[in-house]
Design a protein around this motif. Structure first.
Motif, mmCIF file in Angstrom:
data_model
loop_
_atom_site.group_PDB
_atom_site.id
_atom_site.type_symbol
_atom_site.label_atom_id
_atom_site.label_comp_id
_atom_site.label_asym_id
_atom_site.label_seq_id
_atom_site.Cartn_x
_atom_site.Cartn_y
_atom_site.Cartn_z
ATOM 1 N N CYS A 1 15.450 25.521 36.783
ATOM 2 C CA CYS A 1 14.029 25.670 36.485
ATOM 3 C C CYS A 1 13.877 25.819 34.966
ATOM 4 O O CYS A 1 13.537 26.891 34.470
ATOM 5 C CB CYS A 1 13.478 26.887 37.235
ATOM 6 N N PRO A 2 14.142 24.749 34.212
ATOM 7 C CA PRO A 2 14.146 24.861 32.748
ATOM 8 C C PRO A 2 12.793 25.213 32.139
ATOM 9 O O PRO A 2 12.734 25.690 31.018
ATOM 10 C CB PRO A 2 14.622 23.486 32.283
ATOM 11 N N GLU A 3 11.703 25.002 32.902
ATOM 12 C CA GLU A 3 10.395 25.365 32.364
ATOM 13 C C GLU A 3 10.127 26.865 32.454
ATOM 14 O O GLU A 3 9.198 27.372 31.841
ATOM 15 C CB GLU A 3 9.274 24.583 33.054
ATOM 16 N N ALA A 4 10.927 27.605 33.212
ATOM 17 C CA ALA A 4 10.804 29.066 33.287
ATOM 18 C C ALA A 4 11.532 29.695 32.105
ATOM 19 O O ALA A 4 12.449 29.104 31.537
ATOM 20 C CB ALA A 4 11.383 29.579 34.596
ATOM 21 N N LEU A 5 11.109 30.887 31.748
ATOM 22 C CA LEU A 5 11.713 31.590 30.615
ATOM 23 C C LEU A 5 12.288 32.916 31.076
ATOM 24 O O LEU A 5 11.808 33.518 32.030
ATOM 25 C CB LEU A 5 10.668 31.823 29.530
ATOM 26 N N LEU A 6 13.299 33.368 30.381
ATOM 27 C CA LEU A 6 13.966 34.625 30.684
ATOM 28 C C LEU A 6 13.688 35.602 29.551
ATOM 29 O O LEU A 6 13.734 35.224 28.382
ATOM 30 C CB LEU A 6 15.474 34.375 30.824
ATOM 31 N N ALA A 7 13.392 36.842 29.918
ATOM 32 C CA ALA A 7 13.098 37.876 28.930
ATOM 33 C C ALA A 7 13.695 39.191 29.406
ATOM 34 O O ALA A 7 14.139 39.317 30.542
ATOM 35 C CB ALA A 7 11.591 38.015 28.745
ATOM 36 N N VAL A 8 13.661 40.180 28.513
ATOM 37 C CA VAL A 8 14.046 41.549 28.861
ATOM 38 C C VAL A 8 12.820 42.409 28.612
ATOM 39 O O VAL A 8 12.250 42.399 27.515
ATOM 40 C CB VAL A 8 15.243 42.034 28.024
ATOM 41 N N GLY A 9 12.396 43.136 29.646
ATOM 42 C CA GLY A 9 11.203 43.962 29.557
ATOM 43 C C GLY A 9 11.455 45.288 28.880
ATOM 44 O O GLY A 9 12.589 45.642 28.546
ATOM 45 N N ARG A 10 10.386 46.032 28.697
ATOM 46 C CA ARG A 10 10.488 47.367 28.086
ATOM 47 C C ARG A 10 11.427 48.284 28.859
ATOM 48 O O ARG A 10 12.065 49.151 28.283
ATOM 49 C CB ARG A 10 9.109 48.034 28.069
ATOM 50 N N ASP A 11 11.469 48.084 30.171
ATOM 51 C CA ASP A 11 12.331 48.912 31.014
ATOM 52 C C ASP A 11 13.774 48.411 31.038
ATOM 53 O O ASP A 11 14.572 48.857 31.841
ATOM 54 C CB ASP A 11 11.772 48.990 32.433
ATOM 55 N N GLN A 12 14.115 47.472 30.159
ATOM 56 C CA GLN A 12 15.442 46.878 29.998
ATOM 57 C C GLN A 12 15.870 46.063 31.214
ATOM 58 O O GLN A 12 17.043 45.852 31.458
ATOM 59 C CB GLN A 12 16.485 47.950 29.652
ATOM 60 N N ARG A 13 14.898 45.597 31.981
ATOM 61 C CA ARG A 13 15.147 44.783 33.165
ATOM 62 C C ARG A 13 15.004 43.311 32.789
ATOM 63 O O ARG A 13 14.137 42.940 32.013
ATOM 64 C CB ARG A 13 14.125 45.144 34.231
ATOM 65 N N LEU A 14 15.863 42.468 33.354
ATOM 66 C CA LEU A 14 15.713 41.034 33.184
ATOM 67 C C LEU A 14 14.425 40.586 33.856
ATOM 68 O O LEU A 14 14.089 41.057 34.949
ATOM 69 C CB LEU A 14 16.893 40.284 33.805
ATOM 70 N N MET A 15 13.707 39.667 33.220
ATOM 71 C CA MET A 15 12.441 39.163 33.753
ATOM 72 C C MET A 15 12.446 37.641 33.730
ATOM 73 O O MET A 15 12.879 37.046 32.744
ATOM 74 C CB MET A 15 11.272 39.638 32.896
ATOM 75 N N LEU A 16 11.946 37.057 34.786
ATOM 76 C CA LEU A 16 11.735 35.628 34.846
ATOM 77 C C LEU A 16 10.234 35.395 34.692
ATOM 78 O O LEU A 16 9.435 35.979 35.424
ATOM 79 C CB LEU A 16 12.212 35.066 36.188
ATOM 80 N N LEU A 17 9.847 34.589 33.733
ATOM 81 C CA LEU A 17 8.442 34.269 33.476
ATOM 82 C C LEU A 17 8.247 32.801 33.822
ATOM 83 O O LEU A 17 8.945 31.936 33.268
ATOM 84 C CB LEU A 17 8.098 34.515 32.009
ATOM 85 N N ALA A 18 7.318 32.526 34.752
ATOM 86 C CA ALA A 18 7.145 31.146 35.205
ATOM 87 C C ALA A 18 5.703 30.882 35.619
ATOM 88 O O ALA A 18 4.978 31.796 35.996
ATOM 89 C CB ALA A 18 8.076 30.868 36.380
ATOM 90 N N VAL A 19 5.331 29.602 35.559
ATOM 91 C CA VAL A 19 4.017 29.154 36.010
ATOM 92 C C VAL A 19 4.213 28.344 37.282
ATOM 93 O O VAL A 19 4.985 27.380 37.292
ATOM 94 C CB VAL A 19 3.321 28.274 34.947
ATOM 95 N N ALA A 20 3.539 28.760 38.347
ATOM 96 C CA ALA A 20 3.499 27.958 39.571
ATOM 97 C C ALA A 20 2.247 27.105 39.446
ATOM 98 O O ALA A 20 1.146 27.583 39.650
ATOM 99 C CB ALA A 20 3.436 28.851 40.802
ATOM 100 N N ALA A 21 2.423 25.858 39.059
ATOM 101 C CA ALA A 21 1.290 24.982 38.773
ATOM 102 C C ALA A 21 0.387 24.836 39.989
ATOM 103 O O ALA A 21 0.741 25.241 41.101
ATOM 104 C CB ALA A 21 1.800 23.621 38.328
ATOM 105 N N ARG A 22 -0.775 24.281 39.771
ATOM 106 C CA ARG A 22 -1.748 24.088 40.849
ATOM 107 C C ARG A 22 -1.067 23.439 42.049
ATOM 108 O O ARG A 22 -0.340 22.470 41.907
ATOM 109 C CB ARG A 22 -2.899 23.224 40.374
ATOM 110 N N GLY A 23 -1.257 24.023 43.211
ATOM 111 C CA GLY A 23 -0.611 23.560 44.430
ATOM 112 C C GLY A 23 0.688 24.298 44.736
ATOM 113 O O GLY A 23 1.283 24.107 45.781
#
Length: 153
Positions: free
Chosen positions: A49-71
């Motif tokens: 899922c190369p369009e998704a991004l990975l981040a680390v939140g304030r709580d030091q947890r890994l986060m996946l940020l993604a858009v589920a496009a229309r549909g």
């Protein structure tokens, strides 16, 4: 957690570049969240899922940020990306020691969903999950500007 829920319930408007594609929506939300100190972006992307991004939140947890496009066509690949993060969390932590990622916390997901798809049955179990935050978005125009209205689901 209570304060974070209050922050997410306030609608906010973010400027978008002219194309208003799913990627520009995600980039705008990521930029805004990073500026607000909600997360730090990682240079690693889930391969399925190369369009998704990975981040680390304030709580030091890994986060996946993604858009589920229309549909909601991307939900399957977003789910695969979450499984990949869960399975490879230790490797991701070793690759990014400067971010002090919590090895005991489950990865979190911030899923951006078009407001038209918010009532879809497939998304309802996600709303009850403790690790998935669903945010509805609407593209808005005022004059020559394009924006994004974010609302918590």
């Amino acid at each position: 957690p209570k304060m974070a829920a209050q922050e997410m319930s306030i609608p906010e408007v973010i400027d978008l570049p002219g194309d208003a594609s799913e990627r520009s929506i995600l980039d705008a939300v990521v930029r805004q969240g990073g500026a607000d100190g909600r997360w730090v972006m990682c240079p690693i992307h889930p391969p399925m899922c190369p369009e998704a991004l990975l981040a680390v939140g304030r709580d030091q947890r890994l986060m996946l940020l993604a858009v589920a496009a229309r549909g909601l066509g991307q939900l399957f690949t977003i789910g695969q990306a979450l499984r990949w993060i869960s399975e490879n969390g230790e490797l991701i932590r070793m690759a990014l020691p400067q971010l002090a990622i919590d090895s005991t916390a489950l990865p979190a997901v911030t899923l951006l969903v078009d407001h038209c798809d918010l009532s879809a049955e497939v998304i309802q179990p996600l709303l009850q999950s403790g690790t998935v935050t669903v945010q509805a978005y609407r593209r808005i125009k005022w004059g020559t500007k394009t924006g994004l209205l974010l609302e918590a689901a």
